[in-house]
Write a protein that holds these residues in place. Structure first.
Motif: not given
Length: 729
Positions: A528-533
């Motif tokens: 999910i970190l790959s989707l966050l700023t």
């Protein structure tokens, strides 16, 4: 400055003469207008309240020029000459001059124009004298042009808040304290150096800002000419370390694995760092393929300090479950030991060092391997300041760059490992015994502050120290290591004679040494970190001790974990409990199933759901939530049935009545990798809920007590500072 002042004097004299002549004409015109006459020299006419005049073109203005002399010949004489000539020029407009005689129409003492003509030269003279005095004292400072002019609109008054904002922006533009000013341009003609960044391991260069290891060309060339490029860090590491700003720079996933594959050709020990908050996804499934099937592996469960104690002996249970996950991944036969550590607080690190020095000793290199954001670089820095590293190397080698942003380390970082000779092991054991017997009164103030700070951030706190140091003792007594003489190698004495410090390790210090390497983190396929700023990653990744938040839900209700995930309780006989184990900065919201869609559309990206941040514009970029059904069987009101893992964001433990069949629907991004974990990691986490908050579905959260690891084993006794903290709570 003196030449500029001379030009100003000439300009002032010219302007004064023009004003005097024009005032003569204006006075004549005014007198003629009062008598009702109209002459050829001047005419005063009033039309609509506006007065106009015509100046006599035949009247020639007189100018006085100050002679120029070189001020370097005699500054004092030059100043006196300027003042004398300025007084002479001023006398031309005085009442005793021809232009200002008492009989003239302009220079009469009783007229207003004559008074102004008398006062103006004296004001300029005093101003000139003051400027010359300031020049002589050398304290002249350049004044800002904006400060000399003040504007104020009568109809639109300037608000004080706007003024303060402008001043703040101006101050920030000028460069505040600790601010990093990005400057410089890339130079494509400059070749790439063979020096690696001390923070991330990338090769330093100045060719392109999009390539790892970039430095501005001005800084790069300056460091290269001075021979200081070896101790430099790239611009990305500087921003991460000093300003907590992450540049959006990522390499292909296979490139990270290619660096780790270098381990296959060497005789080495692999330290697999696993994130306990993301089990089992943080275990690399194809680890034998990357490092080789002939390598010994020591599994390190990191971030154990963030997990609360749900029951006695919970650490042993987590260790057994971690070993079971390794067996499911297919490399349990290579695992020689399992440790639960905290690279941040130091819990379990001294025990790890003692185990490595007893088992692996000095057989070969050691590699830190693991997924991105597992804590490898933090452990690298902790070991760098411990007995596992050569004593002088800790003062020379730069620490690795640490950030919650995945993929910070881009290449290999290393430090030399100390040889655990019998004498060193004996000295180290003595120090650990002394630390074990220390009381709160015997600790230093810095150590007390550190323990109190870490006890607020984690449940488990440890102490990592150094037995061998290179600092000279006050008595300058030379203490040497007898093993260095017996084995013919240069050792690390506890104290040496005063000498000039060196910025690099010598050849004798690095001869036949072995190294500990920090490798780049393996990027997970679903995270999910790959989707966050950058800002959202800081909110989602837990950095403090996690306090579980428990909610009781009935069938037909929904639980939001920010706007990242949503769990719908569709079917069940009775109410059940949902314990959220995630960062406290991610809000949790409970609503009915009928209102869930409307709440997500209205509040996603805003304060109510918290993460993601940025409103409707941000949610247009964020992927849609995809539902998947989950069936769970209850195991009793005191034991969780399963964990719904939310990738690197944590998990939700579901507790239900024994035998109750639950039907849940989990909504989340398809690329986030949400799944169900059985058995749960903390099955008795329901015991950490407090009393029910009246008129709500939430329970008061409770924080578990912390433990102190003094280096040898986990002590069941709380430290004095932890006891005081518990009483206050």
């Amino acid at each position: 400055m003196l030449k500029v002042l001379q030009a100003c004097v000439r300009h002032q004299v010219c302007v004064r003469r023009q004003v005097c002549v024009r005032r003569q004409v204006w006075s004549s015109v005014s007198s003629a207008a009062q008598r009702g006459s109209d002459t050829a020299e001047g005419r005063g006419v009033t039309r609509g309240g506006v007065r106009s005049c015509t100046v006599d073109p035949n009247l020639q203005e007189q100018f006085v020029f100050v002679e120029f002399t070189d001020p370097e010949d005699d500054p004092q004489q030059e100043e006196r000459r300027i003042l004398h000539q300025f007084r002479a020029a001023s006398a031309a407009g005085s009442p005793g001059s021809a232009a200002g005689s008492p009989g003239s129409a302009v220079g009469s003492p009783g007229s207003a124009a004559g008074s102004a003509a008398q006062l103006t030269p004296h004001k300029h003279l005093r101003s000139l004298e003051h400027q010359l005095q300031v020049l002589r004292s050398g304290d002249q400072q350049e004044a800002e042009l904006d400060s000399l002019i003040q504007f104020q609109d009568v109809d639109f008054l300037l608000d004080d808040s706007v003024t303060a904002t402008k001043k703040k922006k101006k101050k920030e533009a000028g460069g505040g304290k600790g601010e990093h000013k990005i400057f410089g341009t890339p130079d494509v003609d400059e070749p790439v150096s063979n020096t690696c960044c001390q923070g991330c391991g990338a090769l330093l260069h100045c060719t392109s800002t999009a390539v790892p290891g970039y430095l501005p060309s001005e800084k790069f060339k300056e460091l290269q000419q001075e021979g200081r490029l070896g101790g430099a860090t790239c611009q990305r590491c500087h921003l991460l370390t000093h300003h907590h700003q992450a540049l959006n720079l990522q390499l292909p996933r296979e490139q990270y694995k290619d660096v780790v594959r270098q381990v296959r050709a060497h005789k080495a020990l692999v330290l697999l760092v696993v994130d306990l908050l993301d089990l089992p996804d943080s275990i690399i499934p194809d680890l034998p393929e990357l490092v080789g099937a002939n390598k010994h592996i020591v599994v390190l469960g990191n971030k154990v300090d963030l997990l609360p104690a749900d029951a006695p002996n919970y650490l042993q249970r987590i260790k057994r479950q971690l070993l079971q996950y390794c067996q499911d991944s297919g490399f349990a036969a290579q695992v020689t030991d399992v440790h639960l550590i905290s690279a941040k607080t130091g819990f379990g690190v001294e025990g790890l060092i003692s185990s490595l020095q007893r088992s692996w000793k000095y057989k070969g290199d050691v590699y830190l391997v693991g997924c991105a954001n597992a804590g490898k670089s933090t452990l690298f820095n902790t070991l760098l300041e411990s007995d596992y590293c050569k004593s002088r190397a800790a003062d020379v080698i730069h620490k690795a760059t640490i950030s919650p942003w995945p993929g910070t380390t881009l290449n290999l970082l290393k430090f030399p490992i100390i040889n655990p000779t019998p004498y060193r092991m004996f000295r180290r054991q003595q120090r650990l015994q002394e630390v074990l017997q220390q009381t709160e009164e015997e600790l230093s103030q810095d150590e007390l502050r550190r323990m109190q700070r870490l006890s607020k951030q984690g449940y488990l706190v440890g102490r990592v120290g150094r037995t061998f140091r290179t600092n000279a003792s006050p008595s300058e007594e030379i203490q040497f290591d007898p093993d260095s003489l017996a084995f013919g190698e240069d050792g690390e004495p506890t104290a040496t004679a005063p000498s000039r410090p060196s910025s690099e390790l010598t050849h004798n210090e690095l001869k036949d040494t072995h190294w500990l390497y920090d490798t780049p983190g393996i990027m997970k396929e679903l995270d999910i970190l790959s989707l966050l700023t950058e800002h959202e990653v800081k909110l989602v990744v837990p950095t403090q001790a996690i306090i579980p938040r428990t909610f009781v839900l009935k069938p037909g209700t929904s639980l939001f974990i920010g706007a990242l995930a949503r769990i719908d309780y569709l079917q069940g006989q009775t109410s059940c409990w949902f314990s959220v184990v995630a960062s406290s900065r991610v809000p949790v919201h409970v609503t009915s199933l009928e209102k869930a869609d409307g709440i997500y559309e209205k509040h996603a990206g805003h304060v109510l759901l918290g993460v993601p941040v940025g409103g409707l514009e941000r949610m247009k970029e964020f992927p849609a939530l995809v539902p998947q059904e989950v069936r769970v069987e209850g195991r009793g009101q005191l034991e969780a049935a399963a964990d719904i893992t939310l990738s690197s964001a944590g998990w939700v433990a579901v507790t239900a009545v024994e035998g109750d069949q639950l039907l849940l629907k989990v909504h989340g991004p398809q690329t986030a990798g949400f799944s169900v974990r059985t058995p749960p990691l903390l099955p008795h986490i329901i015991s950490l809920k407090g009393q029910r908050i009246p008129k709500s579905v939430a329970y008061k959260p409770l924080k578990a007590a912390g433990l102190l690891d003094r280096g040898l084993s986990v002590s069941s006794a709380k430290t004095p500072q932890l006891k005081k903290k518990k009483k206050k709570n």
